[in-house]
Design an enzyme around this catalytic site. Sequence first.
Site, PDB file in Angstrom:
ATOM      1  N   THR A  65       0.833  -1.198   0.000  1.00 30.09           N
ATOM      2  CA  THR A  65       0.000   0.000   0.000  1.00 30.09           C
ATOM      3  C   THR A  65       0.870   1.251   0.000  1.00 30.09           C
ATOM      4  O   THR A  65       2.095   1.159  -0.161  1.00 30.09           O
ATOM      5  CB  THR A  65      -1.042  -0.051   1.150  1.00 30.09           C
ATOM      6  OG1 THR A  65      -1.938   1.038   0.998  1.00 30.09           O
ATOM      7  CG2 THR A  65      -0.400   0.013   2.540  1.00 30.09           C
ATOM      8  N   LYS A  69       3.391   1.322  -3.882  1.00 29.23           N
ATOM      9  CA  LYS A  69       2.795   0.598  -5.025  1.00 29.23           C
ATOM     10  C   LYS A  69       3.589   0.760  -6.330  1.00 29.23           C
ATOM     11  O   LYS A  69       3.714  -0.177  -7.107  1.00 29.23           O
ATOM     12  CB  LYS A  69       1.356   1.056  -5.251  1.00 29.23           C
ATOM     13  CG  LYS A  69       0.379   0.579  -4.181  1.00 29.23           C
ATOM     14  CD  LYS A  69      -1.022   1.028  -4.557  1.00 29.23           C
ATOM     15  CE  LYS A  69      -2.048   0.591  -3.543  1.00 29.23           C
ATOM     16  NZ  LYS A  69      -3.425   0.809  -4.016  1.00 29.23           N
ATOM     17  N   ASN A  90      -0.314  -3.907  -6.068  1.00 33.02           N
ATOM     18  CA  ASN A  90      -0.838  -3.943  -4.693  1.00 33.02           C
ATOM     19  C   ASN A  90      -0.867  -5.354  -4.108  1.00 33.02           C
ATOM     20  O   ASN A  90      -1.227  -5.537  -2.948  1.00 33.02           O
ATOM     21  CB  ASN A  90      -2.236  -3.305  -4.611  1.00 33.02           C
ATOM     22  CG  ASN A  90      -3.319  -4.193  -5.192  1.00 33.02           C
ATOM     23  OD1 ASN A  90      -3.051  -5.108  -5.955  1.00 33.02           O
ATOM     24  ND2 ASN A  90      -4.555  -3.935  -4.824  1.00 33.02           N
ATOM     25  N   ASP A 105      -6.875  -3.533  -7.788  1.00 32.63           N
ATOM     26  CA  ASP A 105      -7.739  -2.367  -7.530  1.00 32.63           C
ATOM     27  C   ASP A 105      -8.822  -2.211  -8.605  1.00 32.63           C
ATOM     28  O   ASP A 105      -9.970  -1.884  -8.295  1.00 32.63           O
ATOM     29  CB  ASP A 105      -6.904  -1.089  -7.448  1.00 32.63           C
ATOM     30  CG  ASP A 105      -6.139  -0.989  -6.138  1.00 32.63           C
ATOM     31  OD1 ASP A 105      -6.581  -1.571  -5.132  1.00 32.63           O
ATOM     32  OD2 ASP A 105      -5.079  -0.331  -6.119  1.00 32.63           O
ATOM     33  N   ALA A 131      -7.050  12.347 -11.613  1.00 26.33           N
ATOM     34  CA  ALA A 131      -6.145  11.705 -12.578  1.00 26.33           C
ATOM     35  C   ALA A 131      -4.894  11.174 -11.878  1.00 26.33           C
ATOM     36  O   ALA A 131      -3.830  11.096 -12.476  1.00 26.33           O
ATOM     37  CB  ALA A 131      -5.776  12.711 -13.670  1.00 26.33           C
ATOM     38  N   ALA A 134      -5.195   6.377  -8.193  1.00 24.02           N
ATOM     39  CA  ALA A 134      -6.485   5.698  -8.048  1.00 24.02           C
ATOM     40  C   ALA A 134      -7.269   5.771  -9.360  1.00 24.02           C
ATOM     41  O   ALA A 134      -7.931   4.805  -9.764  1.00 24.02           O
ATOM     42  CB  ALA A 134      -7.272   6.326  -6.918  1.00 24.02           C
ATOM     43  N   THR A 156      -5.671  19.658 -12.641  1.00 24.78           N
ATOM     44  CA  THR A 156      -4.477  19.877 -13.469  1.00 24.78           C
ATOM     45  C   THR A 156      -4.701  19.143 -14.792  1.00 24.78           C
ATOM     46  O   THR A 156      -4.595  17.913 -14.853  1.00 24.78           O
ATOM     47  CB  THR A 156      -3.225  19.327 -12.754  1.00 24.78           C
ATOM     48  OG1 THR A 156      -3.232  19.806 -11.415  1.00 24.78           O
ATOM     49  CG2 THR A 156      -1.943  19.723 -13.448  1.00 24.78           C
ATOM     50  N   ILE A 219     -14.540   6.583  -4.447  1.00 26.61           N
ATOM     51  CA  ILE A 219     -13.633   5.565  -3.928  1.00 26.61           C
ATOM     52  C   ILE A 219     -13.167   5.900  -2.511  1.00 26.61           C
ATOM     53  O   ILE A 219     -12.571   5.080  -1.839  1.00 26.61           O
ATOM     54  CB  ILE A 219     -12.442   5.280  -4.860  1.00 26.61           C
ATOM     55  CG1 ILE A 219     -11.527   6.480  -4.941  1.00 26.61           C
ATOM     56  CG2 ILE A 219     -12.884   4.882  -6.248  1.00 26.61           C
ATOM     57  CD1 ILE A 219     -10.154   6.055  -5.403  1.00 26.61           C
TER      58      ILE A 219
END
Length: 280
Positions: A65, A69, A90, A105, A131, A134, A156, A219
């Site tokens: 984690t 990762k 992960n 994930d 972005a 995740a 961004t 999430i």
Amino acid sequence: MAEETPRAFVCGHPVAHSRSPLIHGYWLQEHGIAGIYERRDVAPEAFETFLRGLARSPYVGGNVTIPHKESAHLLVDRRDEAAEIIGAVNTLWFEDGSLCGGNTDAYGFAANLDSAAPCWAEGSVATVLGAGGAARAVVHALRERGMREIRIVNRTLARAEELAYRFAGPASAHGWDALPELLADTALLVNTTSLGMDGAAALVLDLAPLPSSAVVTDIVYVPLETPFLVKAKQRGLRTVDGLGMLLHQAVPGFERWFGVRPEVTPRLRALVVADLEATA
Ligand code: ATR
């Protein structure tokens, strides 16, 4: 000779907050497996040594984690397709003496929606807020499930463009100001930003343009019901919280290390919810 107790870990820095030991511990007990799943706090400068030492350790594998990762992705001997595409690992395990890295994930994200809103992929137009790392897993899951259009919206713009380039085809990049127009035909709206998380600023967004059939998911799972999901509910939209993604992403790892495919049940969810509430 007696068989060794299978042993797995979650490594991160910090790692005290991780709910993975609770999830895997529950499944070990449920299936009567005499296995161990433990936390390992590994500082970034010690991570490579930790990973390289795994082959000579008692571990059959483990989870990786924050913040490891991406490093794990670079350091493993082999990667599965999802890890290759997402650029992060992960889940670790061994195959023929090689250290393998996977990413569950994207699987967890899709499995959570499958279970909570089974028709989620039918609308085929998704808008993804954020972005970062995740978002990469989410966009991969959406492309795998055949979403026709995946709009990546980020503060961004350059990061959204980078991600859209990586997932060329269905993905496109947009700035935050394009949202009102994009929402009008969005079937699935996903928040992957850290906005709304306990201690972070709220995600402020006018959900009025969304069609009434849209599914909205976040999430973030601390809090379980983010202000974003509360607003979507108030608009009468179907919502799916982020805890299910955490629970479902754990399934493939447990199966690899302990040999049984576990299930995400209401009892497991209740156990983790109680823990989140106790530590809130
Ligand atoms: P993760 O790996 O968890 O996705 P990350 O890579 O730090 O974390 O990404 C965080 C995401 O939340 C990014 O999309 C970030 O937008 P920027 O790329 O513009 O930084 C988004 N985010 C964080 N704070 C934000 C804020 N106050 N407003 C808008 N977006 C924000």
